[in-house]
Every structure is written in structure tokens, then in C-alpha cells.
Design a protein around this motif. Sequence first.
Motif, PDB file in Angstrom:
ATOM      1  N   ASP A 234       0.813  -1.338   0.030  1.00 58.20           N
ATOM      2  CA  ASP A 234       0.070  -0.158   0.041  1.00 58.20           C
ATOM      3  C   ASP A 234       0.895   1.169  -0.093  1.00 58.20           C
ATOM      4  OD1 ASP A 234      -2.774   1.188   0.528  1.00 58.20           O
ATOM      5  OD2 ASP A 234      -1.712   2.102   1.958  1.00 58.20           O
TER       6      ASP A 234
ATOM      7  N   GLY B 294      -6.356  10.476   0.922  1.00 62.40           N
ATOM      8  CA  GLY B 294      -4.845  10.227   0.963  1.00 62.40           C
ATOM      9  C   GLY B 294      -4.236  11.534   1.317  1.00 62.40           C
TER      10      GLY B 294
ATOM     11  N   LEU C 157      -5.725   6.481  -6.541  1.00 59.60           N
ATOM     12  CA  LEU C 157      -6.762   6.307  -5.692  1.00 59.60           C
ATOM     13  C   LEU C 157      -8.087   6.677  -6.308  1.00 59.60           C
ATOM     14  CD1 LEU C 157      -5.244   6.933  -2.113  1.00 59.60           C
ATOM     15  CD2 LEU C 157      -5.616   4.565  -3.216  1.00 59.60           C
TER      16      LEU C 157
END
Length: 467
Positions: free
Chosen positions: A30, A320, A420
Motif C-alpha cells: 500500500d 490520501g 486512488l
Amino acid sequence: MNSRPEQDDGGVLTRMGMALSDWAERWFPDALVFAMLSIVVVFVAGLSIGSTASDLVTDFGDGFWELVPFTMQMSMIIIGGYVVASSPPVARIMRWLASIPRTPRGAVAFVAFVSMISSLLSWGFSLVFSALLVRQVVQRVRGVDYRAAGAAAYLGVGSVWALGLSSSAALLMASSGSIPPELFRISGRIPLTQTIFTWQSELTALTVITVSVAVAYLSAPGASAAKTAEALGVTIVDPAPLVENRRPPGEWLEYSGLLTVLICSMGFTYLGKVILAKGPIAALDLNTYNFFFLMLGLLLHWTPRAFIHSVKAAVPATAGVLIQFPFYAGIFGMITKSPISHEMAQLFVRISTPATYPVLTAVYSAVLGLFVPSAGSKWLIEAPYLLQAATLLHVNLGWVVQIYNTAEALPNLINPFWMLPLLGLLKVPARQLIGYTALQLIVNLPVVLLLLWLLARTLPYDPPHFH
């Protein structure tokens, strides 16, 4: 739906893309892991050059909230790009574009081209628009590999976006008011005419686009070997249109364009005044850029209710940025408030020459991009010592910004942080796209390094401008 058959020729790039994709699906971590590792690396580096742990902890904490305005600006780029890309007029353009490609490989190459061209306007717009374009294309062309098409949609952010109008580093350096005082004392102001609007920068963008489209075409599997959206378990369903369900009289204005006309008239008038006062290039900074996209998004959605509906859909894609940027600000604090910045500048001076500095800077920025995937926050980390070293070596400062812009986009191809928003729309994990984007990195890296080295030789040194 188009159904022209296309044979899989099993070319080298096709096999490499499929093999890398299979590997990434098993092993890729990730994005948050990279951010956390970068904090540890900088902390250890500070200890190694004599800083105390107590001082580094203080610098980290003091810097943690210093980039809040910049964090908001980056979030607004995503939101502004999303609301424009998801508006009804743009959706009609998208459906027309999706009808152009006729073969699976042609569709992947076409998505790659649109992604990169649109990223020169806005990376936030490109991410959303290209993802939505993939959803339309795979419904029209049979046999499109969904992984290759998704990777193609990401190429704008992984290649040329920072050479365009939403370049955070170039826009930051173009405005004296946006540059942190510690950095301004080193570099002064660097106008856009010395960065994104040079012929060297434009030639670089053209070359990278050409190479990337060719790789996208040659690496995409033919229909017989493709993993389609259906094969990956993805069901493509167009979002339901917003239903105008007026209930109490107080909601009337929410479904009317009256306020939109008034507010957008004020907004665009303001932008016109700024452009007339400063000129179109000097007026372009992060604030005016975001202001324009929000006004345009409001106008294209027409009613306040439709506009806020789109904004709500965009906000999750900023998660994020909102949570990771403060950590990057802490890294910036450790580097600029400790001897790390000075030591790094001296190291670059010792190990490079004016001729080799462009390549060294490009490689370094690309490697650091694996740990700090944000161009804007990473530029604030690197800029103090990169520009100081460039001044000592008499390397053109504007080209240093463009070296950074070109090289720092490359690690985006294997770091899923900026994927994302696209992944959410395509409904796939990053590991299903990384194989094809990694292949782009393998091909583009030597091309980019050669270009940056050659073109640096065409630009003379210009001392910093402190005004």
C-alpha cells in the motif's frame, strides 16, 4: 458495440506487461507504507549527520501543520477536476471520444493519449476523465484488457502532467507569495516562462507522449489474451442521473441556475481582472487555477444541487492527500530546520558537475518519489538543496524545476498513491494496473534521462530573481 477481431501477436512488450501485472498483483504494498518509510529514512539521516533525536522530533512536530494551505490547494485540484470531468457537457464529449477506437489495442492507446493530453490541463481532471472514458470504451469495444486500459488512463499522472498547467512545483515557484521564505532566500522567483513554457519542456512532453502511446499499444494484449472487466468481476454501470425531487419551497433555489449565473459571473469577472492586471502567465498560480475549475464546474453542472452532489462524490478521493500531506510537512520540517538541507546541497556539489547534475537530480528525484509520491510536498523537501546546489554549479534554475517535474512523475507509475481516485472509479486494486505502468517506467526512464541531459546543455545559467 464494435467487435472487430484482433489477434494476439504475443510480442515482447505484451508478454512483459502481462508478466509484470501478474507479479504486482501478488507483491505490491500500500502507498502508506512508502510515506512511513520516508519519515524513518529522513530521521535516521538526520541522526547520521549530528542532529539529536530530540531536535528532529521537534522539527517534525513543528513542521507538521506548516503546509495546511498547500494541502487544501492539492485537495481542491482533485475536487475541481472531478466536478468538471463528471459534468453533463463533458460526459457527452466523453461518450463521443469513446466511439472513436475500433480495436482493443487501439482503444488502450487512445485512452493513453487522451489521459496524457488532458493531464497537461489538469492532473485532477485527467484522472477522473480518463477513468470514466475507460468505462465507456470497454462497453463499446470487445476484448479490451481492463488492466491495460486502466493503466493507460493513469499515464497522464505517471508521465507529463507536471509539464503542464497544473504543475505544483512550477506554479509554486512562479509566485513570490507562495514560496516558503526559507526557499525564496535560496532561489528567488522562477517565472513560468523559464519552466513549463520553454521549448525544451514542450519537446520533452511531446517525446514522452509519443513513446508512452507506442508502449501502451504494443503492450496491450489482443482480444484472445485480454482480461476484460467481466473477467475481473467488474460490472460497469453508469451512475444514475440526479433526480430533481423538489419538496419544500425552500429548495427551489437548489434546482435553479439563477445563483449559478450570478456567482459564476462574479467569479469569471474576477479572473478576468486578475489576468488583465498581471497577464495570463503571471496570473496562473494554484489559487487562480483552482478558482477557475470550481467556477467552471459550477457552471457546467448548472444547479447548486447537482454541483454539490458531484463535490460529495469527489471528496473521498482527497482522503490520501488530507492524511498524508501533514506527514510530508513534518519531513520538510526535519530537512529545512536541521543541517540535512545544507549537507545534501554540499553532497550534490561534490559528486556532480554542471554536465552531470541534471541526470543526478532526475535519478534522485525519481527514487525519492517512491517514498514521497506528492510532487508538491516532495518539491518543498528537495527544492532547498537542489536549487542551492544548482546555484553553486551554475545550472539553469528553471530547468532544474523541469528536471524535477519530468523525473518525479515517473515513480507515480509504480506508487499507487495518486491512483486512488482512478481505482475507485474502475473498481480494481492498484496491483492489477501496476504491471503495465511498471513497463512504461522501464521504457520511459532512459528516454527521459537522455532528454534532460541533452536539453540542459541548451540553457544558460540565470541568477536568482529576488522580486
